[in-house]
Design a protein around this motif. Sequence first.
Motif, PDB file in Angstrom:
ATOM      1  N   THR A  41       0.803  -1.303  -0.057  1.00  0.00           N
ATOM      2  CA  THR A  41      -0.104   0.086  -0.008  1.00  0.00           C
ATOM      3  C   THR A  41       0.675   1.133   0.067  1.00  0.00           C
ATOM      4  N   LEU A  42       0.280   2.381  -0.017  1.00  0.00           N
ATOM      5  CA  LEU A  42       1.022   3.595  -0.276  1.00  0.00           C
ATOM      6  C   LEU A  42       1.322   4.342   1.084  1.00  0.00           C
ATOM      7  N   PRO A  43       2.279   5.378   1.261  1.00  0.00           N
ATOM      8  CA  PRO A  43       2.295   5.974   2.384  1.00  0.00           C
ATOM      9  C   PRO A  43       1.434   7.213   2.300  1.00  0.00           C
ATOM     10  N   ASP A  44       1.367   7.881   3.164  1.00  0.00           N
ATOM     11  CA  ASP A  44       0.407   9.055   3.134  1.00  0.00           C
ATOM     12  C   ASP A  44       0.861  10.123   2.230  1.00  0.00           C
ATOM     13  N   ARG A  45       2.216  10.279   1.896  1.00  0.00           N
ATOM     14  CA  ARG A  45       2.789  11.282   0.975  1.00  0.00           C
ATOM     15  C   ARG A  45       3.474  10.422   0.122  1.00  0.00           C
ATOM     16  N   LEU A  46       2.906  10.647  -1.210  1.00  0.00           N
ATOM     17  CA  LEU A  46       3.794   9.998  -2.421  1.00  0.00           C
ATOM     18  C   LEU A  46       5.161  10.769  -2.789  1.00  0.00           C
ATOM     19  N   LEU A  47       5.927   9.885  -3.335  1.00  0.00           N
ATOM     20  CA  LEU A  47       7.262  10.579  -3.857  1.00  0.00           C
ATOM     21  C   LEU A  47       7.439   9.962  -5.343  1.00  0.00           C
ATOM     22  N   PRO A  48       8.306  10.375  -5.942  1.00  0.00           N
ATOM     23  CA  PRO A  48       8.668  10.060  -7.429  1.00  0.00           C
ATOM     24  C   PRO A  48       9.119   8.558  -7.217  1.00  0.00           C
ATOM     25  N   ASP A  49       9.838   8.113  -6.157  1.00  0.00           N
ATOM     26  CA  ASP A  49      10.412   6.854  -6.102  1.00  0.00           C
ATOM     27  C   ASP A  49       9.201   5.702  -5.806  1.00  0.00           C
ATOM     28  N   HIS A  50       8.033   6.200  -5.409  1.00  0.00           N
ATOM     29  CA  HIS A  50       6.809   5.469  -5.195  1.00  0.00           C
ATOM     30  C   HIS A  50       6.206   5.105  -6.566  1.00  0.00           C
ATOM     31  N   VAL A  51       6.288   5.929  -7.428  1.00  0.00           N
ATOM     32  CA  VAL A  51       5.815   5.905  -8.717  1.00  0.00           C
ATOM     33  C   VAL A  51       6.580   4.822  -9.664  1.00  0.00           C
ATOM     34  N   ALA A  52       7.940   5.028  -9.431  1.00  0.00           N
ATOM     35  CA  ALA A  52       9.146   4.395 -10.291  1.00  0.00           C
ATOM     36  C   ALA A  52       8.883   2.843  -9.763  1.00  0.00           C
ATOM     37  N   PHE A  53       8.707   2.634  -8.241  1.00  0.00           N
ATOM     38  CA  PHE A  53       8.762   1.484  -8.045  1.00  0.00           C
ATOM     39  C   PHE A  53       7.296   0.567  -8.591  1.00  0.00           C
ATOM     40  N   ALA A  54       6.171   1.263  -8.294  1.00  0.00           N
ATOM     41  CA  ALA A  54       4.943   0.584  -8.926  1.00  0.00           C
ATOM     42  C   ALA A  54       5.248   0.233 -10.444  1.00  0.00           C
ATOM     43  N   ARG A  55       5.840   1.253 -11.432  1.00  0.00           N
ATOM     44  CA  ARG A  55       6.089   0.839 -12.737  1.00  0.00           C
ATOM     45  C   ARG A  55       6.877  -0.256 -12.667  1.00  0.00           C
ATOM     46  N   ALA A  56       8.095  -0.204 -12.170  1.00  0.00           N
ATOM     47  CA  ALA A  56       8.936  -1.333 -12.210  1.00  0.00           C
ATOM     48  C   ALA A  56       8.285  -2.413 -11.740  1.00  0.00           C
ATOM     49  N   LEU A  57       7.330  -2.575 -10.602  1.00  0.00           N
ATOM     50  CA  LEU A  57       6.666  -3.783 -10.357  1.00  0.00           C
ATOM     51  C   LEU A  57       5.736  -4.326 -11.371  1.00  0.00           C
ATOM     52  N   ALA A  58       5.134  -3.495 -12.152  1.00  0.00           N
ATOM     53  CA  ALA A  58       4.227  -4.010 -13.248  1.00  0.00           C
ATOM     54  C   ALA A  58       5.006  -4.360 -14.231  1.00  0.00           C
ATOM     55  N   ASP A  59       6.152  -3.641 -14.692  1.00  0.00           N
ATOM     56  CA  ASP A  59       7.075  -4.425 -15.887  1.00  0.00           C
ATOM     57  C   ASP A  59       7.587  -5.718 -15.334  1.00  0.00           C
ATOM     58  N   GLN A  60       8.009  -5.831 -14.408  1.00  0.00           N
ATOM     59  CA  GLN A  60       8.555  -7.293 -14.023  1.00  0.00           C
ATOM     60  C   GLN A  60       7.391  -8.371 -13.932  1.00  0.00           C
ATOM     61  N   ALA A  61       6.060  -7.931 -13.533  1.00  0.00           N
ATOM     62  CA  ALA A  61       5.250  -8.707 -13.581  1.00  0.00           C
ATOM     63  C   ALA A  61       4.573  -9.100 -14.940  1.00  0.00           C
ATOM     64  N   ALA A  62       4.593  -7.996 -15.943  1.00  0.00           N
ATOM     65  CA  ALA A  62       4.341  -8.489 -17.330  1.00  0.00           C
ATOM     66  C   ALA A  62       5.433  -9.344 -17.700  1.00  0.00           C
ATOM     67  N   ALA A  63       6.720  -9.072 -17.583  1.00  0.00           N
ATOM     68  CA  ALA A  63       7.658 -10.201 -18.072  1.00  0.00           C
ATOM     69  C   ALA A  63       7.814 -11.288 -17.605  1.00  0.00           C
ATOM     70  N   TYR A  64       7.174 -11.564 -16.134  1.00  0.00           N
ATOM     71  CA  TYR A  64       7.003 -12.887 -15.702  1.00  0.00           C
ATOM     72  C   TYR A  64       5.963 -13.584 -16.300  1.00  0.00           C
ATOM     73  N   ALA A  65       4.793 -12.738 -16.348  1.00  0.00           N
ATOM     74  CA  ALA A  65       3.448 -13.386 -17.229  1.00  0.00           C
ATOM     75  C   ALA A  65       3.983 -13.931 -18.947  1.00  0.00           C
ATOM     76  N   ALA A  66       4.728 -13.092 -19.229  1.00  0.00           N
ATOM     77  CA  ALA A  66       5.073 -13.510 -20.798  1.00  0.00           C
ATOM     78  C   ALA A  66       6.029 -14.768 -20.713  1.00  0.00           C
ATOM     79  N   GLU A  67       6.962 -14.757 -19.728  1.00  0.00           N
ATOM     80  CA  GLU A  67       7.758 -16.001 -19.673  1.00  0.00           C
ATOM     81  C   GLU A  67       6.964 -17.276 -19.302  1.00  0.00           C
ATOM     82  N   VAL A  68       5.900 -16.962 -18.419  1.00  0.00           N
ATOM     83  CA  VAL A  68       5.070 -18.341 -18.030  1.00  0.00           C
ATOM     84  C   VAL A  68       4.514 -18.672 -19.247  1.00  0.00           C
ATOM     85  N   GLU A  69       3.924 -17.847 -19.976  1.00  0.00           N
ATOM     86  CA  GLU A  69       3.092 -18.079 -21.317  1.00  0.00           C
ATOM     87  C   GLU A  69       3.887 -18.879 -22.210  1.00  0.00           C
ATOM     88  N   ARG A  70       5.307 -18.047 -22.413  1.00  0.00           N
ATOM     89  CA  ARG A  70       6.048 -18.744 -23.341  1.00  0.00           C
ATOM     90  C   ARG A  70       6.421 -20.376 -23.012  1.00  0.00           C
TER      91      ARG A  70
END
Length: 82
Positions: A41-70
Amino acid sequence: MGRGPALSLPINGHSGAEFRSYPRANPIFTFRAGHVLVSLTLPDRLLPDHVAFARALADQAAAYAAEVERIYRNGNTDRRTR
């Protein structure tokens, strides 16, 4: 950033992931594997690092899904974990 302890969770039929968004509260992303439950979940005050982490999490989850499908498409469904 150094490496910390790692945890490997085998995925099975009782594993899952869920995202919940609330109008007046922080969103929660939860995943479970066996008896382990992880909630993000998020802290009360969002920082750019929080956005970067969420994007990296989404990218890695997408890469994992693609590999499982392959792997599944190639018929290699009986893989063992390392």
